[in-house]
Design an enzyme around this catalytic site. Structure first.
Site, PDB file in Angstrom:
ATOM      1  N   GLY A 102      -5.758   5.188   3.504  1.00  0.00           N
ATOM      2  CA  GLY A 102      -4.410   5.794   3.862  1.00  0.00           C
ATOM      3  C   GLY A 102      -4.193   6.936   2.796  1.00  0.00           C
ATOM      4  O   GLY A 102      -3.139   7.801   3.319  1.00  0.00           O
ATOM      5  N   ASP A 134       3.124   7.921   3.117  1.00  0.00           N
ATOM      6  CA  ASP A 134       2.851   9.278   2.895  1.00  0.00           C
ATOM      7  C   ASP A 134       1.598   9.794   2.475  1.00  0.00           C
ATOM      8  O   ASP A 134       1.054  10.817   2.166  1.00  0.00           O
ATOM      9  CB  ASP A 134       4.063   9.995   1.958  1.00  0.00           C
ATOM     10  CG  ASP A 134       4.000   9.162   0.663  1.00  0.00           C
ATOM     11  OD1 ASP A 134       2.745   8.628   0.290  1.00  0.00           O
ATOM     12  OD2 ASP A 134       4.690   9.520  -0.207  1.00  0.00           O
ATOM     13  N   ARG A 199     -15.988  -1.244   1.131  1.00  0.00           N
ATOM     14  CA  ARG A 199     -15.227  -2.743   0.908  1.00  0.00           C
ATOM     15  C   ARG A 199     -15.669  -3.718   1.767  1.00  0.00           C
ATOM     16  O   ARG A 199     -16.045  -3.453   2.832  1.00  0.00           O
ATOM     17  CB  ARG A 199     -13.660  -2.291   0.961  1.00  0.00           C
ATOM     18  CG  ARG A 199     -13.188  -1.222   0.045  1.00  0.00           C
ATOM     19  CD  ARG A 199     -12.119  -0.370   0.772  1.00  0.00           C
ATOM     20  NE  ARG A 199     -11.994   0.711  -0.004  1.00  0.00           N
ATOM     21  CZ  ARG A 199     -10.810   0.910  -0.930  1.00  0.00           C
ATOM     22  NH1 ARG A 199     -10.128  -0.272  -1.105  1.00  0.00           N
ATOM     23  NH2 ARG A 199     -10.850   1.950  -1.762  1.00  0.00           N
ATOM     24  N   ASP A 269      -9.535  -5.733   1.545  1.00  0.00           N
ATOM     25  CA  ASP A 269      -9.711  -4.395   1.448  1.00  0.00           C
ATOM     26  C   ASP A 269      -9.929  -3.637   0.095  1.00  0.00           C
ATOM     27  O   ASP A 269     -10.051  -2.652  -0.194  1.00  0.00           O
ATOM     28  CB  ASP A 269      -8.426  -3.671   2.109  1.00  0.00           C
ATOM     29  CG  ASP A 269      -7.196  -4.155   1.589  1.00  0.00           C
ATOM     30  OD1 ASP A 269      -6.858  -5.570   1.673  1.00  0.00           O
ATOM     31  OD2 ASP A 269      -6.364  -3.380   1.043  1.00  0.00           O
TER      32      ASP A 269
HETATM   33  P1  AMP Z   1      -3.457  -1.143  -1.365  1.00  0.00           P
HETATM   34  O1  AMP Z   1      -2.541  -2.310  -1.362  1.00  0.00           O
HETATM   35  O2  AMP Z   1      -2.821  -0.293  -2.577  1.00  0.00           O
HETATM   36  O3  AMP Z   1      -4.859  -1.568  -1.574  1.00  0.00           O
HETATM   37  O4  AMP Z   1      -3.243  -0.465  -0.132  1.00  0.00           O
HETATM   38  C1  AMP Z   1      -3.568  -0.988   1.212  1.00  0.00           C
HETATM   39  C2  AMP Z   1      -3.487   0.024   2.474  1.00  0.00           C
HETATM   40  O5  AMP Z   1      -2.366   0.640   2.056  1.00  0.00           O
HETATM   41  C3  AMP Z   1      -4.615   0.887   2.200  1.00  0.00           C
HETATM   42  O6  AMP Z   1      -5.051   1.196   3.412  1.00  0.00           O
HETATM   43  C4  AMP Z   1      -3.927   1.891   1.487  1.00  0.00           C
HETATM   44  O7  AMP Z   1      -4.820   3.078   1.727  1.00  0.00           O
HETATM   45  C5  AMP Z   1      -2.688   2.009   2.072  1.00  0.00           C
HETATM   46  N1  AMP Z   1      -1.668   2.749   1.120  1.00  0.00           N
HETATM   47  C6  AMP Z   1      -1.237   2.760   0.269  1.00  0.00           C
HETATM   48  N2  AMP Z   1      -0.294   3.371  -0.456  1.00  0.00           N
HETATM   49  C7  AMP Z   1      -0.296   4.213   0.492  1.00  0.00           C
HETATM   50  C8  AMP Z   1       0.213   5.585   0.764  1.00  0.00           C
HETATM   51  N3  AMP Z   1       1.190   6.007  -0.542  1.00  0.00           N
HETATM   52  N4  AMP Z   1       0.127   6.294   1.797  1.00  0.00           N
HETATM   53  C9  AMP Z   1      -0.633   5.979   2.729  1.00  0.00           C
HETATM   54  N5  AMP Z   1      -1.363   5.047   2.647  1.00  0.00           N
HETATM   55  C10 AMP Z   1      -1.269   4.048   1.611  1.00  0.00           C
HETATM   56 MG    MG Z   2      -6.528  -0.759  -1.560  1.00  0.00          MG
END
Ligand code: AMP
Ligand code: MG
Length: 521
Positions: A102, A134, A199, A269
């Site tokens: 993301g 974002d 992953r 993930d």
């Molecule tokens: P995480 O918990 O950080 O591993 O994130 C889980 C999911 O949310 C993953 O697909 C990330 O790419 C997405 N994600 C986390 N923060 C953001 C952000 N600020 N903008 C877009 N996607 C995000």
């Molecule tokens: Mg992540």
């Protein structure tokens, strides 16, 4: 700046046919082409000289405009095509569907010294996988990822690496504690590096959507490039793959337990298929030894990802991977067999590791009992994990329990608590430890040397990263370099750095950013 580019992921795996960068479900593809967002005023804050060398670049390369612009997403390196990966995942125990990169954008892969490295920007803008967020990252979380991934590498823990940390010059809105108090923070980008960022979730999403051909292509790709030692064919190849991933996952978690690292969000993930520590978010370092501890406030209620539960979660996540691979095998039994072995393999490695931490060469029933007793005693009063084990190397076979207690007493947060039953329990433990040491042949100084190779003197304590963050917020970046240099030699005695070999200061006990972190980043 010349790089030896060799793209394999985007060449060998199916791409998303849609090229517009719109948020959507991406079907039957492993990635989508995207362009990083241009930033207002990119500024390089820190470069890992060690990582720089690994990918074949020099210090002067890192001082070039091209470097700055490539690692902040403002310039696309010649003949390369950035992309975001498609993956799904189980978050906090539940299937979350498509997640994907993301806010991570893969730039290219580099071949250097017979090693393959993928370079990825974290916080470089929206992708089809950004969902409601974002695509950006803020300075505080980027400092934490940059410093910790390099520190982990130098501790000998399998991990993704970080090449650079930069400010974007843009402002990013974040609600740190998810309590309705959003404020603007400085935007930042980390360029991170790993042989691959694949992953568990990359396999899960394809299996969930029954895209079995693509699942097989991805699995074959992963085996060919990252598990070349697997020589079997047909279904056996996929079973061997699971076995290798299981072993690497166990290896990684044993290292986490050794150094006192709590990942904080072990969703599938965030599980690397190579067994690398990946996605440094609300992670933390154990200060007081406590199986129940997690730094992640988002997980405060169930503490699913607490220190003591990490080994179990590793297995849980492997079950999800095994489910995803099921369609390549068509028989659950051999998959189950591989998972059934997890616990015994983990325990065996864990026990060996604990013997090393304690400087014991020959495990016996008595030493195993002494270790499980230690795990209990360490939790009677707040005892600093890092200091305790490091100071324990001063032990001599001739010590009395009282002398040994004097040697390690800096590890206790409240020395007054060491009275009555607690003191008696510790004395009994010291007695049994000394008894076991006296049954071994190794001499004191050889034992101390061996212990100091597995018990770090310096780790990135939660408050240390926070100090670097607060100073960087005020445009003082020297602490980042200071900590980076310190943590390059975590097992060495660094007399000039003795101040970092100390218990967490009281002000940091319950401070946000120190012991309390959310997923907001
Ligand atoms: P995480 O918990 O950080 O591993 O994130 C889980 C999911 O949310 C993953 O697909 C990330 O790419 C997405 N994600 C986390 N923060 C953001 C952000 N600020 N903008 C877009 N996607 C995000
Ligand atoms: Mg992540």
């Amino acid at each position: 700046m010349e790089l030896h580019i060799k793209n394999t992921f985007s060449k060998e795996l199916p791409a998303d046919k849609v090229i517009e960068n719109t948020r959507r479900q991406v079907h039957d593809a492993c990635f989508s082409y995207v362009t990083p967002k241009k930033t207002a005023k990119p500024k390089l804050l820190h470069v890992s000289d060690d990582m720089l060398k690994e990918i074949g670049l020099t210090k002067s390369d890192s001082e070039s405009d091209t470097f700055l612009h490539v690692v902040t997403g403002n310039e696309i390196y010649k003949n390369t095509h950035p992309y975001a990966m498609c993956y799904g995942g189980h978050q906090f125990g539940n299937w979350a569907g498509q997640l994907g990169d993301g806010r991570a954008i893969n730039l290219f892969e580099i071949q250097h010294n017979n090693k393959q490295w993928a370079l990825q920007l974290k916080g470089a803008g929206e992708t089809p996988y950004s969902r409601t967020a974002d695509g950006l990252a803020v300075l505080r979380s980027s400092i934490r990822e940059h410093l910790c991934s390099e520190a982990m590498f130098h501790l000998g823990v399998p991990t993704t690496r970080s090449l650079s940390l930069s400010l974007t010059g843009d402002q990013v809105l974040r609600d740190v504690m998810y309590n309705g108090n959003a404020t603007y923070e400085k935007g930042a980008v980390v360029s991170r590096v790993a042989p691959s960022f694949i992953r568990f979730g990359n396999f899960e999403i394809l299996a969930a959507r029954k895209h079995i051909n693509t699942l097989q292509t991805l699995t074959d790709y992963t085996i060919t490039h990252f598990y070349p030692e697997i020589k079997s064919e047909g279904k056996q190849k996929y079973l061997d793959f699971l076995t290798h991933v299981r072993n690497n996952t166990i290896e990684m978690i044993v290292h986490w337990q050794r150094v006192g690292f709590v990942h904080g969000v072990m969703n599938t993930d965030n599980m690397s298929i190579l067994g690398l520590t990946i996605d440094y978010g609300p992670y933390g370092w154990l200060e007081g030894f406590d199986y129940e501890w997690t730094p992640n406030t988002t997980d405060a209620q169930h503490k699913r990802y607490r220190f003591g539960n990490q080994p179990y979660i590793g297995m849980w996540n492997l079950y999800k991977l095994a489910n995803a691979l099921y369609d390549l095998i068509g028989n659950a039994e051999p998959l189950q067999g591989i998972l059934d072995e997890y616990e015994a393999i983990y325990l065996d490695k864990y026990i060996k590791m604990m013997h090393q931490k304690l400087g014991i060469q020959t495990p016996t029933e008595a030493s195993k009992k002494m270790i499980s007793e230690l795990e209990r005693v360490l939790q009677l009063t707040e005892t600093d994990y890092t200091i305790f084990f490091r100071k324990l190397s001063y032990v001599s076979k001739n010590d009395t329990p009282t002398i040994l207690f004097e040697k390690v007493k800096d590890a206790f947060y409240t020395i007054e608590a060491l009275q009555g039953d607690v003191l008696n329990t510790w004395t009994a433990w010291f007695t049994s430890y000394l008894f076991i040491l006296n049954s071994e042949i190794i001499d004191d100084s050889s034992r101390a040397r061996a212990m100091n190779l597995v018990n770090p003197k310096y780790v990135l304590r939660n408050y240390m990263a926070q100090l670097a963050i607060e100073e960087a917020d005020n445009e003082n970046y020297t602490r980042i370099s200071e900590l980076y240099e310190l943590l390059k030699k975590p097992y060495d005695e660094q007399t000039e750095n003795e101040k970092w070999f100390a218990k967490r200061p009281e002000w940091a006990r319950n401070k946000i950013g120190c012991s309390m972190l959310s997923c907001s980043s």
